[in-house]
Motif scaffolding. Structure first.
Motif, PDB file in Angstrom:
ATOM      1  N   MET A  53     -27.797  42.425-213.753  1.00  0.00           N
ATOM      2  CA  MET A  53     -29.275  42.693-214.410  1.00  0.00           C
ATOM      3  C   MET A  53     -29.105  42.248-215.670  1.00  0.00           C
ATOM      4  N   ALA A  54     -28.318  42.603-216.519  1.00  0.00           N
ATOM      5  CA  ALA A  54     -28.386  42.568-217.852  1.00  0.00           C
ATOM      6  C   ALA A  54     -28.341  41.057-218.124  1.00  0.00           C
ATOM      7  N   ARG A  55     -27.649  40.066-217.291  1.00  0.00           N
ATOM      8  CA  ARG A  55     -27.651  38.722-217.605  1.00  0.00           C
ATOM      9  C   ARG A  55     -28.837  38.211-217.157  1.00  0.00           C
ATOM     10  N   ASP A  56     -29.612  38.746-216.041  1.00  0.00           N
ATOM     11  CA  ASP A  56     -30.879  38.262-215.828  1.00  0.00           C
ATOM     12  C   ASP A  56     -32.030  38.554-216.353  1.00  0.00           C
ATOM     13  N   HIS A  57     -32.006  39.698-217.215  1.00  0.00           N
ATOM     14  CA  HIS A  57     -33.074  40.226-217.689  1.00  0.00           C
ATOM     15  C   HIS A  57     -33.333  40.580-219.128  1.00  0.00           C
ATOM     16  N   LEU A  58     -32.040  40.099-219.844  1.00  0.00           N
ATOM     17  CA  LEU A  58     -31.972  40.153-221.273  1.00  0.00           C
ATOM     18  C   LEU A  58     -31.692  39.168-221.845  1.00  0.00           C
ATOM     19  N   PRO A  59     -32.243  38.846-223.032  1.00  0.00           N
ATOM     20  CA  PRO A  59     -31.785  37.632-223.906  1.00  0.00           C
ATOM     21  C   PRO A  59     -30.264  37.633-224.222  1.00  0.00           C
ATOM     22  N   GLU A  60     -29.761  36.320-223.934  1.00  0.00           N
ATOM     23  CA  GLU A  60     -28.153  36.093-224.015  1.00  0.00           C
ATOM     24  C   GLU A  60     -27.586  36.805-225.094  1.00  0.00           C
ATOM     25  N   GLU A  61     -28.248  37.112-226.324  1.00  0.00           N
ATOM     26  CA  GLU A  61     -27.511  37.480-227.417  1.00  0.00           C
ATOM     27  C   GLU A  61     -27.335  38.946-227.060  1.00  0.00           C
ATOM     28  N   ARG A  62     -28.323  39.689-226.409  1.00  0.00           N
ATOM     29  CA  ARG A  62     -28.243  41.200-226.085  1.00  0.00           C
ATOM     30  C   ARG A  62     -27.432  41.359-224.952  1.00  0.00           C
ATOM     31  N   SER A  63     -27.287  40.579-223.885  1.00  0.00           N
ATOM     32  CA  SER A  63     -26.818  40.444-222.523  1.00  0.00           C
ATOM     33  C   SER A  63     -25.405  40.803-222.700  1.00  0.00           C
ATOM     34  N   ALA A  64     -24.624  40.016-223.540  1.00  0.00           N
ATOM     35  CA  ALA A  64     -23.096  40.253-223.643  1.00  0.00           C
ATOM     36  C   ALA A  64     -22.891  41.649-224.222  1.00  0.00           C
ATOM     37  N   ALA A  65     -23.433  42.343-225.312  1.00  0.00           N
ATOM     38  CA  ALA A  65     -23.166  43.655-225.854  1.00  0.00           C
ATOM     39  C   ALA A  65     -23.547  44.424-224.493  1.00  0.00           C
ATOM     40  N   LEU A  85     -27.000  56.874-206.865  1.00  0.00           N
ATOM     41  CA  LEU A  85     -27.278  56.073-205.809  1.00  0.00           C
ATOM     42  C   LEU A  85     -29.089  56.092-205.809  1.00  0.00           C
ATOM     43  N   LEU A  86     -29.431  57.238-206.314  1.00  0.00           N
ATOM     44  CA  LEU A  86     -30.965  57.415-206.161  1.00  0.00           C
ATOM     45  C   LEU A  86     -31.684  56.644-207.491  1.00  0.00           C
ATOM     46  N   THR A  87     -30.822  56.747-208.500  1.00  0.00           N
ATOM     47  CA  THR A  87     -31.293  56.525-209.615  1.00  0.00           C
ATOM     48  C   THR A  87     -31.216  54.720-209.673  1.00  0.00           C
ATOM     49  N   ALA A  88     -30.212  54.310-209.352  1.00  0.00           N
ATOM     50  CA  ALA A  88     -30.170  52.642-209.065  1.00  0.00           C
ATOM     51  C   ALA A  88     -31.240  52.227-208.083  1.00  0.00           C
ATOM     52  N   SER A 140     -34.548  52.466-210.076  1.00  0.00           N
ATOM     53  CA  SER A 140     -34.782  51.923-211.322  1.00  0.00           C
ATOM     54  C   SER A 140     -34.421  50.296-211.394  1.00  0.00           C
ATOM     55  N   MET A 141     -33.607  50.036-210.701  1.00  0.00           N
ATOM     56  CA  MET A 141     -33.130  48.650-210.477  1.00  0.00           C
ATOM     57  C   MET A 141     -34.355  47.656-210.112  1.00  0.00           C
ATOM     58  N   PRO A 142     -34.496  46.480-211.295  1.00  0.00           N
ATOM     59  CA  PRO A 142     -35.557  45.573-210.748  1.00  0.00           C
ATOM     60  C   PRO A 142     -34.999  44.671-209.875  1.00  0.00           C
ATOM     61  N   GLU A 143     -36.085  43.829-209.358  1.00  0.00           N
ATOM     62  CA  GLU A 143     -35.772  42.927-208.156  1.00  0.00           C
ATOM     63  C   GLU A 143     -35.017  41.798-208.762  1.00  0.00           C
ATOM     64  N   ALA A 144     -34.158  41.163-207.855  1.00  0.00           N
ATOM     65  CA  ALA A 144     -33.491  39.916-208.313  1.00  0.00           C
ATOM     66  C   ALA A 144     -34.727  38.664-208.701  1.00  0.00           C
ATOM     67  N   PRO A 145     -34.048  37.960-209.177  1.00  0.00           N
ATOM     68  CA  PRO A 145     -35.191  36.754-209.625  1.00  0.00           C
ATOM     69  C   PRO A 145     -35.352  35.856-208.475  1.00  0.00           C
ATOM     70  N   GLU A 146     -36.583  35.221-208.468  1.00  0.00           N
ATOM     71  CA  GLU A 146     -36.932  34.273-207.264  1.00  0.00           C
ATOM     72  C   GLU A 146     -35.853  33.444-206.869  1.00  0.00           C
ATOM     73  N   GLY A 147     -35.497  33.202-205.446  1.00  0.00           N
ATOM     74  CA  GLY A 147     -34.579  32.426-205.170  1.00  0.00           C
ATOM     75  C   GLY A 147     -33.183  32.889-204.871  1.00  0.00           C
TER      76      GLY A 147
END
Length: 344
Positions: A1-13, A57-60, A63-70
């Motif tokens: 999720m972090a790698r999909d929805h955050l800018p690269e410089e933020r996702s690593a942290a 489980l309920l929180t996930a 709150s979890m967004p949908e996966a990217p298209e495809g």
């Protein structure tokens, strides 16, 4: 999720922080579960685990967004079930010392079944269009090396947790120990959580100057230092707190640096698969570390004695130092490989 929805410089942290958060959970969960066990029995402690897991489980789910298209949302049920069966057998065999001593044929048979199931699981994953774990990616030398480092390091890290909490609860009549209750002994983990979180927050800044594999090696050395401290000085409760603080700082740095090693050679679409498999490897290492600690202490318990000799703790600490030495050498090998790839 972090790698999909955050800018690269933020996702690593963020990914590094996610990896470290479990350390905080251990420091909070252990004393809380121990308190409930003292007040309401073991069932109350397991009840807490059920409630917390259900809340997660309920929180996930909410709150979890949908996966990217495809991106396929198909769950590899067959792979999940077989992997769960493998882990169940491995952990059962690691924890049941009496099974090996009294029913060797049964234990050996279950071990063979576990090996066969691992092979079956690998075949299922290789043939699946949406595998639970991309086995081909896991075979990459950098990923395989990182998983080996996490597995052996996990054994050492949890071995020290087992030793310290057990030592703190040993009554004075044994000639050592502090006679703490389970709850108070759990509070010894507070320095572990606090310094683990501090290391996790510092690691992203250090990564700009030091490569991730070298950070892994350095963190493994710090964990080894916690073992050495415990082996040399444990006559005062403050020394146990110090050993746990050193362990937490090392584990925090190690956990925060690990994602960088794996994600550097992992396609974006396989982030979840690669990191989840690493977490599974870590959990198995933790469980084996706890079992190995118990085996060493059991071997150091004389006939008719309720508690192991004090020297058994020193032996276990030396085994932990050996595990962290292997982890350090594996991490240094990863560093050399990355250096040769970037500077041909």
């Amino acid at each position: 999720m972090a790698r999909d929805h955050l800018p690269e410089e933020r996702s690593a942290a963020v990914i590094a922080l996610i990896s470290v958060v479990s350390i905080i959970g251990a420091g909070v969960g252990y004393p809380l579960a121990a308190l409930l066990a003292e007040l309401g029995g073991v069932r109350a402690a397991y009840g807490l685990g059920l409630v917390v897991t259900a809340a997660a489980l309920l929180t996930a789910w909410r709150s979890m967004p949908e996966a990217p298209e495809g991106r396929s949302a198909h769950v590899d049920v067959a792979g999940a079930v077989v992997l769960a069966a493998v882990l169940l057998l491995v952990l059962f065999l690691a924890g049941e010392r009496n099974l090996w001593s009294r029913h060797l044929a049964v234990a050996a048979g279950l071990a063979v079944v576990a090996v066969v199931l691992i092979c079956v699981w690998a075949v299922i994953e290789l043939r699946s269009t949406t595998p639970l774990v991309d086995v081909r990616a896991v075979r990459h030398p950098a990923v395989a090396g990182a998983n080996l480092a996490m597995f052996v390091g996990g054994i050492g890290m949890y071995l020290l947790l087992t030793l310290v909490t057990r030592y703190a609860q040993t009554p004075h009549g044994a000639g050592y120990g502090f006679g703490l209750t389970t709850f108070v002994a759990g509070l010894v983990l507070i320095p572990f959580s606090v310094l683990g979180f501090v290391a996790g927050k510092l690691t992203p800044r250090v990564r700009t100057r030091i490569a991730d594999p070298l950070l892994l090696a350095g963190s493994a050395v710090v964990v080894g230092g916690g073992f050495a401290l415990f082996a040399a000085a444990r006559s005062d409760l403050a020394e146990l707190f110090a050993a746990m603080g050193v362990l937490g700082f090392g584990v925090g740095g190690f956990s925060a640096a690990m994602p960088g090693v794996i994600l550097a050679v992992t396609p974006k679409s396989e982030t979840s698969s690669a990191m989840s498999f690493n977490y599974v490897v870590r959990s198995v290492g933790y469980s084996l570390g706890s079992a190995i600690g118990g085996l060493i202490l059991a071997a150091g318990t004389g006939p008719g004695h309720l508690f192991p000799d004090d020297s058994a703790y020193t032996t276990a600490a030396l085994v932990g130092i050996g595990a962290m030495a292997i982890t350090t050498l594996t991490s240094l090998a990863l560093a050399r490989r990355r250096s040769s790839e970037t500077n041909p």
